[in-house]
Design a protein around this motif. Structure first.
Motif, PDB file in Angstrom:
ATOM      1  N   VAL A 171     -22.487  52.160-126.748  1.00  0.00           N
ATOM      2  CA  VAL A 171     -22.532  50.840-127.387  1.00  0.00           C
ATOM      3  C   VAL A 171     -23.918  50.227-127.213  1.00  0.00           C
ATOM      4  O   VAL A 171     -24.506  49.688-128.165  1.00  0.00           O
ATOM      5  N   LEU A 172     -24.489  50.322-126.023  1.00  0.00           N
ATOM      6  CA  LEU A 172     -25.831  49.779-125.780  1.00  0.00           C
ATOM      7  C   LEU A 172     -26.926  50.752-126.184  1.00  0.00           C
ATOM      8  O   LEU A 172     -28.028  50.340-126.547  1.00  0.00           O
ATOM      9  N   LYS A 173     -26.635  52.031-126.116  1.00  0.00           N
ATOM     10  CA  LYS A 173     -27.640  53.047-126.442  1.00  0.00           C
ATOM     11  C   LYS A 173     -28.179  52.882-127.862  1.00  0.00           C
ATOM     12  O   LYS A 173     -29.365  53.080-128.117  1.00  0.00           O
ATOM     13  N   TYR A 174     -27.316  52.510-128.796  1.00  0.00           N
ATOM     14  CA  TYR A 174     -27.715  52.457-130.193  1.00  0.00           C
ATOM     15  C   TYR A 174     -28.230  51.091-130.633  1.00  0.00           C
ATOM     16  O   TYR A 174     -28.801  50.970-131.722  1.00  0.00           O
ATOM     17  N   LEU A 175     -28.022  50.043-129.831  1.00  0.00           N
ATOM     18  CA  LEU A 175     -28.412  48.697-130.255  1.00  0.00           C
ATOM     19  C   LEU A 175     -29.809  48.334-129.755  1.00  0.00           C
ATOM     20  O   LEU A 175     -30.106  48.451-128.567  1.00  0.00           O
ATOM     21  N   ALA A 176     -30.642  47.879-130.671  1.00  0.00           N
ATOM     22  CA  ALA A 176     -32.000  47.458-130.311  1.00  0.00           C
ATOM     23  C   ALA A 176     -31.979  45.988-129.896  1.00  0.00           C
ATOM     24  O   ALA A 176     -32.489  45.110-130.595  1.00  0.00           O
ATOM     25  N   ILE A 177     -31.365  45.719-128.745  1.00  0.00           N
ATOM     26  CA  ILE A 177     -31.312  44.350-128.224  1.00  0.00           C
ATOM     27  C   ILE A 177     -32.624  44.063-127.504  1.00  0.00           C
ATOM     28  O   ILE A 177     -33.001  44.806-126.586  1.00  0.00           O
ATOM     29  N   PRO A 178     -33.342  43.039-127.889  1.00  0.00           N
ATOM     30  CA  PRO A 178     -34.622  42.758-127.221  1.00  0.00           C
ATOM     31  C   PRO A 178     -34.410  42.356-125.756  1.00  0.00           C
ATOM     32  O   PRO A 178     -33.348  41.860-125.394  1.00  0.00           O
ATOM     33  N   LYS A 179     -35.419  42.603-124.936  1.00  0.00           N
ATOM     34  CA  LYS A 179     -35.364  42.187-123.544  1.00  0.00           C
ATOM     35  C   LYS A 179     -35.317  40.667-123.474  1.00  0.00           C
ATOM     36  O   LYS A 179     -36.069  39.975-124.167  1.00  0.00           O
ATOM     37  N   PHE A 180     -34.421  40.144-122.649  1.00  0.00           N
ATOM     38  CA  PHE A 180     -34.262  38.688-122.543  1.00  0.00           C
ATOM     39  C   PHE A 180     -35.561  38.044-122.095  1.00  0.00           C
ATOM     40  O   PHE A 180     -36.206  38.477-121.139  1.00  0.00           O
ATOM     41  N   ASP A 181     -35.941  36.984-122.790  1.00  0.00           N
ATOM     42  CA  ASP A 181     -37.152  36.228-122.493  1.00  0.00           C
ATOM     43  C   ASP A 181     -36.766  34.766-122.342  1.00  0.00           C
ATOM     44  O   ASP A 181     -36.380  34.117-123.321  1.00  0.00           O
ATOM     45  N   SER A 182     -36.837  34.250-121.135  1.00  0.00           N
ATOM     46  CA  SER A 182     -36.396  32.872-120.882  1.00  0.00           C
ATOM     47  C   SER A 182     -37.255  31.839-121.601  1.00  0.00           C
ATOM     48  O   SER A 182     -36.850  30.684-121.747  1.00  0.00           O
ATOM     49  N   SER A 183     -38.428  32.250-122.062  1.00  0.00           N
ATOM     50  CA  SER A 183     -39.285  31.321-122.807  1.00  0.00           C
ATOM     51  C   SER A 183     -39.023  31.363-124.309  1.00  0.00           C
ATOM     52  O   SER A 183     -39.605  30.584-125.068  1.00  0.00           O
ATOM     53  N   ASN A 184     -38.161  32.295-124.723  1.00  0.00           N
ATOM     54  CA  ASN A 184     -37.812  32.424-126.137  1.00  0.00           C
ATOM     55  C   ASN A 184     -36.635  31.503-126.434  1.00  0.00           C
ATOM     56  O   ASN A 184     -35.540  31.671-125.883  1.00  0.00           O
ATOM     57  N   LYS A 185     -36.843  30.535-127.313  1.00  0.00           N
ATOM     58  CA  LYS A 185     -35.821  29.523-127.591  1.00  0.00           C
ATOM     59  C   LYS A 185     -34.536  30.134-128.130  1.00  0.00           C
ATOM     60  O   LYS A 185     -33.430  29.738-127.733  1.00  0.00           O
ATOM     61  N   ILE A 186     -34.645  31.109-129.030  1.00  0.00           N
ATOM     62  CA  ILE A 186     -33.442  31.725-129.600  1.00  0.00           C
ATOM     63  C   ILE A 186     -32.662  32.467-128.515  1.00  0.00           C
ATOM     64  O   ILE A 186     -31.426  32.390-128.460  1.00  0.00           O
ATOM     65  N   HIS A 187     -33.365  33.164-127.641  1.00  0.00           N
ATOM     66  CA  HIS A 187     -32.694  33.883-126.548  1.00  0.00           C
ATOM     67  C   HIS A 187     -31.906  32.922-125.666  1.00  0.00           C
ATOM     68  O   HIS A 187     -30.745  33.194-125.303  1.00  0.00           O
TER      69      HIS A 187
END
Length: 362
Positions: A306-322
């Protein structure tokens, strides 16, 4: 074979019932009971033609475009899924009924033989005894987990530490937790035999007879994103320690707040940051991502891929959308703790979450 296949037909029954067809039934009769939908079908990973097929309705152009971006194999993968603790044929030994605390802080335990299939362990029967609390943990299995919500919990004996992934050496367990060693020794022959027959890479010369599989430093992480191996549609949830996550928890049961173990029917992502855990969970549970996952993951085996195939970006606490995705996940977890909240309120929050995820992936 050319991809995507544009004339892939997915057939299903009309209505909830599953009619039985006679081998000599006429097509004119059968076609009134089934229906088909034309799908686009292609390997979920373009670079792996043997990977599972992703199937999406042919008319869902927007979803198809979103899936292409979400599954982009050129993007780095930042998160790795893990499988929960595997008792290797002895689930009825390691999974426990609710322990009872004793005056000195030790726990009275009885194992749950309703979870056991192996005959020699069944013949031995359940075992009641007093053990140290050190290696008793709250545990979650597939029956305890829903999307955004923990409904209940079980308990498990795990004679490992974060640094001793192959089990605490027997002499150390005898020295530091003699009651636990004595209790486990009741099943010594049965556990040894089940390790030899079912355990992964079990070394009888080096590993103790009570060793579990799929235990590592990740098993002891404070925060975890869990998802069920067997479920009709993707269902993830965030958990922290025992008192943070378990409904109606008995805080006095443990002198320190325990991490939560998960059994082999649960897959999980181990993290040390609560916001990051909620960010990943928010992405996994968003309606559009669920449709993509449901399009390639078999309902009876939603594994670490499930995670292997998803290009989930690394969490960035400075990124408003994240951070907004993480906050939506927190909100939806809280809403599911309040049964009086109407379904449309939850759907509204999930729609807002989906808009954020679509914007992030765009």
């Amino acid at each position: 074979m050319k991809y995507p296949m544009s004339e892939y037909h997915a057939w299903s029954y009309i209505g909830k019932s599953k009619p039985k067809f006679d081998a000599h039934a006429k097509w004119s009769d059968v076609e009134q009971l089934i229906k088909s939908e034309v799908m686009l079908a292609q390997p979920v990973s373009p670079s792996e033609t043997q990977s599972a097929w992703l199937t999406i309705p042919k008319t869902s152009t927007a979803l198809s475009n979103f899936a292409s971006r979400l599954l982009d194999s050129s993007e780095e993968r930042h998160y790795q899924g893990r499988k929960g603790v595997e008792p290797a044929g002895a689930k009825g030994v390691y999974i426990l009924q609710k322990p009872c605390i004793q005056a000195n802080g030790n726990l009275l335990i009885v194992n749950d033989m309703t979870r056991q299939r192996r005959k020699d362990i069944l013949d031995k029967g359940e075992h009641k005894g007093i053990v140290e609390a050190d290696h008793i943990y709250p545990m979650l299995g597939g029956r305890n987990v829903k999307r955004w919500k923990i409904e209940s919990n079980e308990y498990m004996i795990v004679p490992h530490t974060a640094s001793e992934k192959y089990g605490i050496p027997e002499l150390d367990l005898v020295r530091d937790a003699p009651l636990t060693h004595k209790w486990l020794s009741f099943y010594k022959k049965e556990l040894f035999d089940s390790r030899v027959q079912n355990g992964k890479f079990f070394d009888a010369e080096k590993n103790p007879f009570y060793r579990l599989d799929n235990v590592g430093e990740y098993s002891f992480s404070r925060f975890k994103v869990l998802w069920k191996e067997q479920t009709g549609s993707m269902a993830a949830v965030v958990v922290g320690n025992y008192s943070e996550s378990i409904p109606n928890h008995e805080r006095k049961l443990f002198s320190d707040d325990k991490v939560i173990m998960v059994d082999s029917k649960i897959l999980f992502l181990a993290l040390n940051d609560m916001r990051e855990a909620h960010f990943v969970c928010g992405v996994l549970n968003s309606p559009s991502v669920r449709k993509v996952i449901d399009g390639y993951a078999v309902s009876t085996n939603r594994g670490t891929d499930v995670l292997k195939y998803l290009a989930i970006p690394k969490f960035d606490s400075s990124n408003k959308i994240h951070t907004e995705i993480a906050l939506k996940s927190v909100c939806l977890h809280q809403l599911h703790k309040r049964p009086e909240i109407p379904a449309h309120a939850v759907e509204s929050e999930e729609a807002a979450l989906d808009a954020l995820v679509l914007k992030m992936v765009d």
